[in-house]
Design a protein around this motif. Structure first.
Motif, short mmCIF file in Angstrom:
data_model
loop_
_atom_site.label_atom_id
_atom_site.label_comp_id
_atom_site.label_asym_id
_atom_site.label_seq_id
_atom_site.Cartn_x
_atom_site.Cartn_y
_atom_site.Cartn_z
N UNK A 169 -16.01 -28.76 36.93
CA UNK A 169 -16.49 -27.41 37.17
C UNK A 169 -16.62 -27.21 38.68
N UNK A 170 -16.37 -26.03 39.09
CA UNK A 170 -16.57 -25.73 40.50
C UNK A 170 -15.31 -25.89 41.30
N UNK A 171 -14.49 -24.88 41.24
CA UNK A 171 -13.24 -24.93 41.98
C UNK A 171 -13.41 -24.36 43.38
N UNK A 172 -14.57 -23.73 43.68
CA UNK A 172 -14.76 -23.19 45.02
C UNK A 172 -15.44 -24.23 45.89
N UNK A 178 -19.65 -32.02 35.51
CA UNK A 178 -18.58 -32.24 34.56
C UNK A 178 -18.97 -31.78 33.17
N UNK A 179 -17.95 -31.51 32.36
CA UNK A 179 -18.20 -31.18 30.96
C UNK A 179 -17.05 -31.73 30.14
N UNK A 180 -17.35 -31.98 28.87
CA UNK A 180 -16.37 -32.50 27.92
C UNK A 180 -16.45 -31.67 26.65
N UNK A 181 -15.29 -31.26 26.14
CA UNK A 181 -15.23 -30.51 24.88
C UNK A 181 -14.38 -31.31 23.90
N UNK A 182 -15.00 -31.67 22.78
CA UNK A 182 -14.31 -32.43 21.75
C UNK A 182 -14.72 -31.88 20.39
N UNK A 183 -13.70 -31.54 19.57
CA UNK A 183 -13.94 -30.96 18.24
C UNK A 183 -14.81 -29.72 18.32
N UNK A 184 -14.65 -28.95 19.38
CA UNK A 184 -15.41 -27.72 19.53
C UNK A 184 -16.85 -27.92 19.96
N UNK A 185 -17.27 -29.16 20.27
CA UNK A 185 -18.63 -29.46 20.69
C UNK A 185 -18.65 -29.75 22.18
N UNK A 201 -20.86 -20.80 32.61
CA UNK A 201 -20.49 -20.00 31.44
C UNK A 201 -19.00 -19.67 31.47
N UNK A 202 -18.50 -19.32 32.63
CA UNK A 202 -17.10 -18.95 32.77
C UNK A 202 -16.17 -20.13 32.43
N UNK A 203 -16.49 -21.32 32.95
CA UNK A 203 -15.62 -22.47 32.75
C UNK A 203 -15.59 -22.90 31.28
N UNK A 204 -16.74 -23.00 30.65
CA UNK A 204 -16.79 -23.46 29.26
C UNK A 204 -16.22 -22.41 28.32
N UNK A 205 -16.53 -21.12 28.57
CA UNK A 205 -15.98 -20.06 27.72
C UNK A 205 -14.46 -20.02 27.79
N UNK A 235 -13.26 -18.45 24.39
CA UNK A 235 -14.23 -17.45 23.93
C UNK A 235 -14.12 -16.18 24.78
N UNK A 236 -14.12 -15.04 24.09
CA UNK A 236 -14.11 -13.74 24.79
C UNK A 236 -15.54 -13.33 25.09
N UNK A 237 -15.75 -12.86 26.33
CA UNK A 237 -17.11 -12.44 26.67
C UNK A 237 -17.06 -11.25 27.61
N UNK A 238 -18.23 -10.55 27.68
CA UNK A 238 -18.37 -9.37 28.54
C UNK A 238 -19.72 -9.46 29.23
N UNK A 239 -19.74 -9.21 30.54
CA UNK A 239 -20.97 -9.28 31.33
C UNK A 239 -21.55 -7.89 31.51
N UNK A 240 -22.79 -7.69 31.05
CA UNK A 240 -23.51 -6.44 31.31
C UNK A 240 -24.14 -6.46 32.70
#
Length: 637
Positions: free
Chosen positions: A233-236, A244-251, A265-269, A274-279
């Motif tokens: 995470x963190x490309x800037x 870091x994060x790990x996604x396995x079997x949707x977890x 939120x942006x990286x994991x979504x 996942x589709x999302x909208x920011x208010x």
């Protein structure tokens, strides 16, 4: 641990080898028995083939050695071997071992077919209780599972909750383990599935489906599909490193140190699609360390304690401030077992923050408005309070027994102003008055005996004889019954009112120095009541603690016709504990009264026998006893 695992593997292999060896020893024995009748079994075979079918190979041996053989036509085995100076029996045993075959014997006929191992019956533990408990009021599920099958657990949960659970047949005997205490039903099933490498989904028609987890294919564009690598995470340039994060079997498994919430939120979504909208902008940083969380749980933990929340509409997640219109929720939470009266007083202040709460008496509920997580937390708390309140039925027995005994006797004599009249009663009491004539006749009868000679009395002399014994028993039994909810006071009152006349004389000064008397009359009431007040408290083991107050007042005789009646007051207060359905006696208030009165001649009235002749005596004895019995019974609606 590794050595133990190797030992188990070797033991299983040895067991398999022993079983196979037993099978071939049995075949060898059967072929030996057949060789006693058909010597071709033990004749030598010389044969060399390349790519021949198993059917042709066995038939060739049978023809050359005069043996009856048949081969299953479905066997697809090609034989390439060369045999010299070996018996037919040894060739047959070799084929069985090499190609996993079996020989069936029907008389002298040998049938070659694929070996099918015998089915080992599944040992079912009979009578084991599945430790599952469901609380329907708050929709809570508890379980303590160790080595139980999914089929038996699903059956027990369905039986208790009435919610249908289905699974594929191959999962029926899957052994599952897990422990959960008073968790919401959906969450409890989700955690049970996760702990046993399963997943559970709820269909639109309210069916829960248990399935095996499907592996998530690795995305060649990133390394998140590899369980041994973490996405960065963190490309800037301003993002902190080692987030870091790990996604396995949707977890989601994440280890983020002081990273902006919006970037996380942006990286994991994005990685989960996942589709999302920011208010509104998700400001602030977060430090997260979490293992195997779903996307919704991850968001809930991430936003907990912040000013932000999320809401799911279809497949789109909405993020923003909790108080924004698009993210605010309004809901009616109805109660089933309690009333909303005074319920707001018991809700902790922390649960009320950010939530607008109004009572709605018509539907016995609360209208709440605020963010969905806070509403869920508030509703979970209210469900814990919305339990069945036991009804306490109380039977009261009040026994009042009054006994009295009065003995009155004596003789009186004297001179009247005029001759008396003989008369009176003999039954049920003796009350006689004798005049002078009657007394003189009595004296004449005594003088006739010749021993005693008494003179006559004067004409105005009289003699009165009295002898009376009175007994009375009064039993008053009151059996009031009342019912009240646990923790609420029950009160019963029964009364009687009598009136007496009050006369007031008011003196008014007149104009001519004369006094006028103005008289007024008024009837005033006097009450005699029996009141019982009981406040029950039911404990978890069905012990009932009661605060009891009893007040009883009764009227006594008036001293005159216009005087107010007298009264006897009795108060009783007690704090007791009693088991459900048992009766307890609260003791009795007992009063004993003995009265002696009399009159007579001085000196003689003190002599035990003569005092009843030369005097008048009255003896009164009374006993009053009040006893109270209480029997509470708990009734669950």
């Amino acid at each position: 641990m590794k050595t133990k695992l190797i030992y188990i593997v070797l033991l299983c292999s040895l067991f398999t080898f022993v079983n196979a060896q037993d099978r071939f020893d049995l075949l060898d024995e059967k072929l030996n028995q057949l060789g006693k009748t058909y010597p071709g079994i033990n004749d030598k075979v010389e044969l060399s083939v390349t790519g021949a079918s198993i059917q042709d190979f066995v038939r060739a041996i049978g023809t050359s050695n005069n043996l009856n053989v048949t081969v299953d036509p479905t066997l697809d085995v090609k034989v390439s071997n060369s045999f010299k100076n070996v018996t037919a029996k040894e060739v047959f045993l070799f084929l069985c071992k090499r190609y996993d075959l079996d020989i069936g014997f029907v008389g002298p006929i040998m049938t070659f077919a694929k070996y099918v191992p015998p089915v080992t019956p599944v040992k079912v533990v009979a009578g084991k209780k599945i430790n599952v408990k469901y609380e329907p009021t708050a929709n809570l599920l508890s379980y303590d599972l160790t080595g139980d099958t999914l089929g038996s657990v699903a059956k027990e949960i369905t039986k208790q909750s009435g919610k249908n659970i289905i699974y594929s047949p191959d999962l029926s005997n899957k052994v599952i383990n897990g422990f959960m205490q008073n968790a919401p039903f959906n969450n409890a099933l989700e955690k049970l599935a996760f702990a046993n490498d399963l997943k559970v989904t709820l269909t639109p028609d309210e069916f829960y489906i248990f399935e095996k987890k499907q592996a998530v294919a690795a995305d060649p564009k990133n390394n998140n599909g590899n369980p041994n690598n973490f996405g960065n995470l963190g490309q800037n340039n301003n993002a902190p490193k080692n987030n870091n994060f790990l996604i396995k079997d949707g977890l989601i498994t994440a280890d983020a140190q002081n990273i902006p919430i919006s970037e996380l939120v942006n990286a994991i979504s994005k990685d989960l699609g996942k589709n999302y909208f920011l208010f509104s902008e998700l400001k602030g940083n977060a430090t997260v360390k979490i293992t195997d969380a779903t996307y919704d749980d991850f968001l809930k933990y991430l936003f907990n304690g912040t000013d932000f929340t999320f809401k799911k509409e279809g497949e789109i997640y909405l993020f923003g401030d909790r108080n924004l219109e698009g993210l605010r929720q309004s809901k009616l939470i109805t109660l089933k077992n309690r009333t909303v009266e005074k319920l707001l007083e018991f809700i902790p202040a922390e649960l009320k923050k950010g939530v607008d709460i109004k009572t709605f008496d018509d539907l016995n509920g609360l209208i709440v408005s605020g963010s969905q997580p806070r509403i869920n937390e508030l509703e979970a708390f209210l469900r814990q309070l919305d339990l069945v309140v036991p009804l306490v039925h109380i039977e009261v027995i009040i026994a009042d027994v009054r006994k009295s005994n009065t003995l009155s006797a004596g003789i009186s004599a004297g001179l009247g102003n005029k001759p008396a009249v003989t008369g009176g009663t003999l039954v049920p009491q003796v009350d006689l008055s004798l005049n002078a004539t009657s007394i003189n006749n009595l004296i004449s009868g005594i003088n006739g005996l010749g021993v005693i000679n008494l003179g006559n009395v004067t004409p105005n002399f009289y003699l009165t004889i009295q002898a009376l014994e009175q007994q009375g028993i009064l039993k008053v039994r009151s059996t009031p019954a009342m019912a009240t909810l646990n923790g609420h006071e029950a009160k019963l009152s029964i009364g009687k009112t009598e009136y007496y006349l009050e006369v007031q004389n008011n003196v008014i000064n007149g104009a001519n120095a004369t006094n006028n008397i103005l008289q007024s009359q008024q009837y005033k009431p006097v009450n005699a009541d029996l009141s019982v007040t009981i406040d029950p408290q039911v404990s978890g083991d069905e012990q009932i603690t009661m605060t009891i107050n009893v007040k009883q007042s009764t009227f006594t005789e008036r001293i005159s016709s216009t005087a107010p009646p007298g009264s006897i007051n009795r108060d009783f207060s007690s704090l007791i504990r009693v088991k459900n359905g048992e009766m307890v006696m609260l003791g009795g208030l007992e009063e004993n009264t003995t009265t002696h009165s009399g009159k007579g001649l001085p000196g003689i009235s003190r002599i035990p026998v003569l005092r009843w002749i030369f005097g008048n005596r009255t003896k009164t004895k009374s006993e009053n006893k009040l006893t109270i019995f209480i029997k509470p019974t708990i009734i669950y609606g």
